[in-house]
Design a protein around this motif. Sequence first.
Motif, mmCIF file in Angstrom:
data_model
loop_
_atom_site.group_PDB
_atom_site.id
_atom_site.type_symbol
_atom_site.label_atom_id
_atom_site.label_comp_id
_atom_site.label_asym_id
_atom_site.label_seq_id
_atom_site.Cartn_x
_atom_site.Cartn_y
_atom_site.Cartn_z
ATOM 1 N N UNK A 85 0.849 -1.194 0.000
ATOM 2 C CA UNK A 85 0.000 0.000 0.000
ATOM 3 C C UNK A 85 0.882 1.240 0.000
ATOM 4 N N UNK A 86 0.539 2.205 -0.837
ATOM 5 C CA UNK A 86 1.244 3.482 -0.888
ATOM 6 C C UNK A 86 0.199 4.563 -1.076
ATOM 7 N N UNK A 87 0.249 5.570 -0.208
ATOM 8 C CA UNK A 87 -0.735 6.645 -0.295
ATOM 9 C C UNK A 87 -0.087 7.960 0.106
ATOM 10 N N UNK A 88 -0.424 9.013 -0.637
ATOM 11 C CA UNK A 88 0.009 10.378 -0.321
ATOM 12 C C UNK A 88 -1.231 11.265 -0.343
ATOM 13 N N UNK A 89 -1.353 12.129 0.649
ATOM 14 C CA UNK A 89 -2.480 13.060 0.707
ATOM 15 C C UNK A 89 -2.579 13.830 -0.604
ATOM 16 N N UNK A 90 -3.801 14.038 -1.063
ATOM 17 C CA UNK A 90 -4.048 14.635 -2.383
ATOM 18 C C UNK A 90 -3.304 15.948 -2.588
ATOM 19 N N UNK A 91 -3.240 16.790 -1.561
ATOM 20 C CA UNK A 91 -2.619 18.105 -1.720
ATOM 21 C C UNK A 91 -1.101 18.028 -1.912
ATOM 22 N N UNK A 92 -0.493 16.858 -1.678
ATOM 23 C CA UNK A 92 0.962 16.728 -1.832
ATOM 24 C C UNK A 92 1.366 15.790 -2.963
ATOM 25 N N UNK A 93 0.410 15.297 -3.716
ATOM 26 C CA UNK A 93 0.759 14.424 -4.839
ATOM 27 C C UNK A 93 1.538 15.228 -5.866
ATOM 28 N N UNK A 94 2.556 14.596 -6.386
ATOM 29 C CA UNK A 94 3.415 15.266 -7.355
ATOM 30 C C UNK A 94 4.540 16.067 -6.720
ATOM 31 N N UNK A 95 4.619 16.056 -5.396
ATOM 32 C CA UNK A 95 5.640 16.833 -4.687
ATOM 33 C C UNK A 95 6.818 15.978 -4.218
ATOM 34 N N UNK A 96 6.857 14.715 -4.638
ATOM 35 C CA UNK A 96 7.987 13.858 -4.287
ATOM 36 C C UNK A 96 7.796 12.993 -3.061
ATOM 37 N N UNK A 97 6.646 13.064 -2.414
ATOM 38 C CA UNK A 97 6.421 12.288 -1.186
ATOM 39 C C UNK A 97 6.346 10.797 -1.504
ATOM 40 N N UNK A 98 5.611 10.430 -2.554
ATOM 41 C CA UNK A 98 5.517 9.022 -2.937
ATOM 42 C C UNK A 98 6.878 8.440 -3.264
ATOM 43 N N UNK A 99 7.658 9.196 -3.997
ATOM 44 C CA UNK A 99 9.012 8.746 -4.340
ATOM 45 C C UNK A 99 9.846 8.535 -3.078
ATOM 46 N N UNK A 100 9.745 9.447 -2.140
ATOM 47 C CA UNK A 100 10.497 9.316 -0.878
ATOM 48 C C UNK A 100 10.060 8.078 -0.102
ATOM 49 N N UNK A 101 8.754 7.798 -0.085
ATOM 50 C CA UNK A 101 8.269 6.600 0.600
ATOM 51 C C UNK A 101 8.794 5.329 -0.074
ATOM 52 N N UNK A 102 8.779 5.306 -1.398
ATOM 53 C CA UNK A 102 9.300 4.138 -2.117
ATOM 54 C C UNK A 102 10.798 3.987 -1.876
ATOM 55 N N UNK A 103 11.534 5.077 -1.917
ATOM 56 C CA UNK A 103 12.971 5.021 -1.648
ATOM 57 C C UNK A 103 13.258 4.533 -0.231
ATOM 58 N N UNK A 104 12.374 4.890 0.716
ATOM 59 C CA UNK A 104 12.503 4.369 2.080
ATOM 60 C C UNK A 104 12.357 2.847 2.068
ATOM 61 N N UNK A 105 11.379 2.344 1.327
ATOM 62 C CA UNK A 105 11.198 0.891 1.233
ATOM 63 C C UNK A 105 12.412 0.257 0.570
ATOM 64 N N UNK A 106 12.927 0.843 -0.507
ATOM 65 C CA UNK A 106 14.122 0.314 -1.160
ATOM 66 C C UNK A 106 15.264 0.174 -0.144
ATOM 67 N N UNK A 107 15.517 1.223 0.608
ATOM 68 C CA UNK A 107 16.633 1.222 1.563
ATOM 69 C C UNK A 107 16.403 0.225 2.690
#
Length: 148
Positions: A85-107
């Motif tokens: 599951x991956x979710x980012x609040x609508x007002x922050x989509x496109x601001x890099x939050x999803x990418x940061x969460x995925x990179x956290x999972x990668x690490x």
Amino acid sequence: MSSIEIRPVSAADQAVWRPLWQAYLKFYDTELPDAIYQSTWQRLLDPTETTNAALAWRDGKAVGLVHFIYHRSNWSIQNSCYLQDLFVAAELRGAGVGRRLIEHVYATAADAGCSKVHWLTHETNATAIQLYERIAERPGFIQFRQAL
């Protein structure tokens, strides 16, 4: 934009985790009974479980979540990591939050000795697919399933 902090969930985070997960489920037109919320939350906090979660924080507010599960694979000696599951609040989509969460999972998965991270998304989730195609490969497999 203020800086984003990614950190694993703690017992104190349930009140901010649940609305984010509810919003994620609503995005996919899904509702779950309270027993599943309670069970999932307990699993996320249990160090003997293979399921994990992290929250993205901005200015003291939780703005995103990721759930991920380590599992064995018959194609590798090392475990794999399923980003469920991956979710980012609508007002922050496109601001890099999803990418940061995925990179956290990668690490985190790399630190745990996993050989890969994999996930699914719905074919209509065009915004997410744009990100995913930049940070992962699209192997072409099609999912089939049967509820039991």
